[in-house]
Design an enzyme around this catalytic site. Structure first.
Site, mmCIF file in Angstrom:
data_model
loop_
_atom_site.group_PDB
_atom_site.id
_atom_site.type_symbol
_atom_site.label_atom_id
_atom_site.label_comp_id
_atom_site.label_asym_id
_atom_site.label_seq_id
_atom_site.Cartn_x
_atom_site.Cartn_y
_atom_site.Cartn_z
ATOM 1 N N ALA A 87 -7.816 0.267 10.337
ATOM 2 C CA ALA A 87 -7.835 -0.641 11.509
ATOM 3 C C ALA A 87 -6.978 -1.876 11.349
ATOM 4 C CB ALA A 87 -8.991 -1.010 12.266
ATOM 5 N N GLY A 130 -10.299 2.929 8.864
ATOM 6 C CA GLY A 130 -10.001 3.686 10.155
ATOM 7 C C GLY A 130 -9.025 4.804 9.829
ATOM 8 N N GLU A 133 -11.092 7.459 8.333
ATOM 9 C CA GLU A 133 -11.839 7.898 9.537
ATOM 10 C C GLU A 133 -11.071 9.025 10.467
ATOM 11 O OE1 GLU A 133 -13.024 3.947 10.388
ATOM 12 O OE2 GLU A 133 -15.234 4.489 10.625
ATOM 13 N N GLU A 153 -14.496 -1.213 4.575
ATOM 14 C CA GLU A 153 -15.074 -2.478 5.653
ATOM 15 C C GLU A 153 -15.957 -3.268 5.188
ATOM 16 O OE1 GLU A 153 -14.902 0.826 6.067
ATOM 17 O OE2 GLU A 153 -13.685 1.267 8.009
HETATM 18 C C1 HXC Z 1 -3.391 -5.000 9.011
HETATM 19 C C2 HXC Z 1 -2.365 -4.435 6.891
HETATM 20 C C3 HXC Z 1 -3.664 -3.695 6.679
HETATM 21 C C4 HXC Z 1 -4.611 -3.623 7.629
HETATM 22 C C5 HXC Z 1 -2.351 -3.490 4.927
HETATM 23 N N1 HXC Z 1 -1.659 -4.347 5.895
HETATM 24 N N2 HXC Z 1 -3.543 -3.118 5.431
HETATM 25 N N3 HXC Z 1 -2.305 -5.372 7.874
HETATM 26 N N4 HXC Z 1 -4.323 -4.263 8.729
HETATM 27 N N5 HXC Z 1 -5.646 -2.805 7.477
HETATM 28 C C6 HXC Z 1 -0.495 -5.047 5.746
HETATM 29 C C7 HXC Z 1 -0.709 -6.465 4.656
HETATM 30 O O1 HXC Z 1 -1.063 -7.505 5.377
HETATM 31 C C8 HXC Z 1 0.689 -6.701 4.161
HETATM 32 O O2 HXC Z 1 1.447 -7.258 5.072
HETATM 33 C C9 HXC Z 1 1.363 -5.153 4.108
HETATM 34 O O3 HXC Z 1 0.443 -4.278 5.071
HETATM 35 C C10 HXC Z 1 1.355 -4.727 2.657
HETATM 36 O O4 HXC Z 1 -0.035 -4.629 2.274
HETATM 37 P P1 HXC Z 1 -0.394 -5.401 0.849
HETATM 38 O O5 HXC Z 1 -1.699 -5.642 0.942
HETATM 39 O O6 HXC Z 1 0.707 -6.284 0.544
HETATM 40 O O7 HXC Z 1 -0.192 -4.131 -0.024
HETATM 41 P P2 HXC Z 1 -0.990 -3.793 -1.421
HETATM 42 O O8 HXC Z 1 -1.136 -5.069 -2.154
HETATM 43 O O9 HXC Z 1 -0.102 -2.306 -2.186
HETATM 44 O O10 HXC Z 1 -2.462 -3.245 -1.106
HETATM 45 C C11 HXC Z 1 -2.578 -2.323 -0.435
HETATM 46 C C12 HXC Z 1 -4.085 -2.128 0.290
HETATM 47 C C13 HXC Z 1 -4.332 -3.520 0.969
HETATM 48 C C14 HXC Z 1 -5.121 -1.801 -0.746
HETATM 49 C C15 HXC Z 1 -3.959 -0.935 1.320
HETATM 50 O O11 HXC Z 1 -3.274 -3.719 1.813
HETATM 51 C C16 HXC Z 1 -5.560 -3.435 1.583
HETATM 52 O O12 HXC Z 1 -6.740 -3.607 0.993
HETATM 53 N N6 HXC Z 1 -5.690 -3.301 3.109
HETATM 54 C C17 HXC Z 1 -6.464 -3.312 3.996
HETATM 55 C C18 HXC Z 1 -7.408 -2.177 3.822
HETATM 56 C C19 HXC Z 1 -8.778 -2.254 4.749
HETATM 57 O O13 HXC Z 1 -9.617 -2.971 4.365
HETATM 58 N N7 HXC Z 1 -9.054 -1.389 5.650
HETATM 59 C C20 HXC Z 1 -10.126 -1.364 6.514
HETATM 60 C C21 HXC Z 1 -9.924 -2.168 7.763
HETATM 61 S S1 HXC Z 1 -11.074 -2.286 8.910
HETATM 62 P P3 HXC Z 1 2.459 -8.604 4.907
HETATM 63 O O14 HXC Z 1 2.753 -8.927 6.288
HETATM 64 O O15 HXC Z 1 1.560 -9.485 4.294
HETATM 65 O O16 HXC Z 1 3.345 -8.065 4.027
HETATM 66 C C22 HXC Z 1 -10.974 -0.878 9.528
HETATM 67 C C23 HXC Z 1 -12.465 -0.727 10.389
HETATM 68 C C24 HXC Z 1 -12.143 0.370 11.454
HETATM 69 O O17 HXC Z 1 -10.446 0.141 9.356
HETATM 70 C C25 HXC Z 1 -13.121 0.213 12.573
HETATM 71 C C26 HXC Z 1 -12.655 1.186 13.599
HETATM 72 C C27 HXC Z 1 -11.480 0.548 14.535
#
Ligand code: HXC
Length: 279
Positions: A87, A130, A133, A153
Site C-alpha cells: 500500500a 499489499g 496480498e 507491515e
Molecule cells: C509509498 C513507496 C513504497 C510504498 C516504495 N516506495 N515502496 N512509496 N509506499 N509502499 C517509493 C519510495 O518511497 C521511493 O520513492 C521509491 O518508491 C523507490 O523506493 P526505495 O525505497 O528508494 O527503493 P529501494 O531502496 O530499492 O527499496 C525497495 C523496498 C523499499 C525494499 C521495496 O522501497 C521498501 O521497503 N518499501 C516499503 C515496503 C513496505 O513496507 N510495504 C508495506 C506497505 S504497508 P522516492 O520518492 O523516495 O524515490 C501495506 C499495508 C497493506 O502494504 C494494507 C492494506 C492496504
C-alpha cells in the site's frame, strides 16, 4: 490479423494501469493470446505502491474484464523492479481510524477478491505488504527468480490489512506465516516456492511469457467449469468441510447443464480434441 483480433483497451488510459484485451503475445506483439487479458500496474517511480485510487481503478478494471465473455483468464503483472511494494505508505501515514472507517477505501480489496475469472499474478521484484496480498488474491502466482515476497507491515507498527494474516497462513501454514508476519522478513523466490506460496518460479525474463502461457491454457478450457472450480476452491478456505463439499457437488451437478460438458465427454468418447465454447 483482422481489426477485430487486434488488442483493444477497454478503458481510457489511467496512466497507472495498462490493459490489453486480448493480451499481445510476448514473442510476437502483432499476435494475441486468445481469451486472455493483461493488466499491468505501471507506477515505477513508487515501485507500484498501491494507493487507494489505483486500487479502485484495478478493482473496476478487473470487474469489467470479469464481465467480458471473450475472456477466460486475466494476467496481472507489475514491472521489473516490483510487482507492488505494498500500500502507499505516504497515503497511509495520513490515515486515522475514523478516515479508514468512513472512506471505505479497503472495499476495493473485496471487489478484487470477488472477481470470478481466474487471475494469474506475474511477479517480478518486490511483492510486499499489499503487493504480496494482491498476489495471494490471484489464483496462481508465476514468480521470477528475482521475486521477493513479504509482509513487512510490522516494521511500520501495523499488521497486514488486506488479507495477509488470513491468506498467508492458509497458503503456507501457521508456523511459517507467523514468523514472516511477526518479523517482516522478506523471502526470495526459491523459499516462496519451497513453502508453497507460488505456482512456479522461472527466470525473471520468462515471467510474463510463462504467465501468459498458463493463462492461455486456462482460457482454452471450458470456462464455466473453470469459474466453478475457482469458486469451489475459494470455499475451501471459507467454509467447513461439509459445506464446501456440498458447494462442490452442487456446482458439479450444475455443470451437467453446460454445452461444454456435453462436448468434453463426447470428444473423449470419440477420441478427438474437445472444442469448448464457454457455454
Ligand atoms: C509509498 C513507496 C513504497 C510504498 C516504495 N516506495 N515502496 N512509496 N509506499 N509502499 C517509493 C519510495 O518511497 C521511493 O520513492 C521509491 O518508491 C523507490 O523506493 P526505495 O525505497 O528508494 O527503493 P529501494 O531502496 O530499492 O527499496 C525497495 C523496498 C523499499 C525494499 C521495496 O522501497 C521498501 O521497503 N518499501 C516499503 C515496503 C513496505 O513496507 N510495504 C508495506 C506497505 S504497508 P522516492 O520518492 O523516495 O524515490 C501495506 C499495508 C497493506 O502494504 C494494507 C492494506 C492496504
Amino acid at each position: 490479423m483482422t481489426e477485430e483480433e487486434r488488442p483493444r483497451d477497454p478503458r481510457q488510459p489511467t496512466g497507472r494501469l495498462r490493459v490489453a484485451v486480448p493480451a499481445p503475445r510476448p514473442d510476437d506483439p502483432s499476435a494475441v493470446v486468445p481469451g486472455v487479458a493483461l493488466v499491468t500496474i505501471d507506477r515505477p517511480e513508487a515501485l507500484n505502491a498501491l494507493d487507494f485510487d489505483l486500487l479502485d481503478e484495478l478493482a473496476t478494471t478487473l470487474e469489467a474484464l470479469d464481465r467480458d465473455e471473450t475472456l477466460g483468464c486475466v494476467v496481472l503483472a507489475g514491472g521489473p523492479r516490483a510487482f507492488a511494494a505494498g500500500a502507499d505508505i505516504r497515503e497511509l501515514a495520513a490515515a486515522t481510524p475514523v478516515s479508514l472507517e468512513l472512506e471505505r477505501r479497503f472495499e476495493a480489496w473485496d471487489r478484487i477478491a470477488a472477481v470470478g475469472v481466474p487471475l494469474v499474478a506475474a511477479v517480478r521484484g518486490y511483492a510486499l505488504g499489499g503487493g504480496c496480498e494482491l498476489a495471494m488474491i490471484c489464483d496462481c502466482i508465476v514468480a521470477g527468480d528475482d521475486a521477493r515476497f513479504g509482509q513487512p507491515e510490522i516494521k511500520l507498527g501495523i499488521i497486514p490489512g488486506a488479507g495477509g494474516t488470513q491468506r498467508l497462513p492458509r497458503a503456507v501454514g501457521k508456523a511459517k506465516a507467523a514468523e514472516l508476519i511477526f518479523t517482516g522478513r522478506q523471502i526470495d523466490a526459491a523459499e516462496a516456492e519451497r513453502i508453497g506460496l507460488v505456482t512456479a518460479v522461472v527466470p525473471a525474463e520468462e515471467v510474463l511469457p510463462r504467465a501468459l502461457e498458463l493463462a492461455g491454457r486456462i482460457a482454452a478450457g471450458p470456462r464455466l467449469a473453470v469459474r466453478a472450480a475457482k469458486a469451489a476452491i475459494a470455499r475451501a478456505f471459507e467454509l467447513p468441510l461439509a459445506a464446501g463439499l456440498d458447494f462442490e457437488r452442487r456446482a458439479f451437478y450444475l455443470l451437467f447443464a453446460s454445452e461444454d460438458r456435453r462436448e468434453g465427454m463426447a470428444a473423449f468418447l470419440e477420441k478427438r480434441p474437445a472444442n469448448f465454447r464457454g457455454r
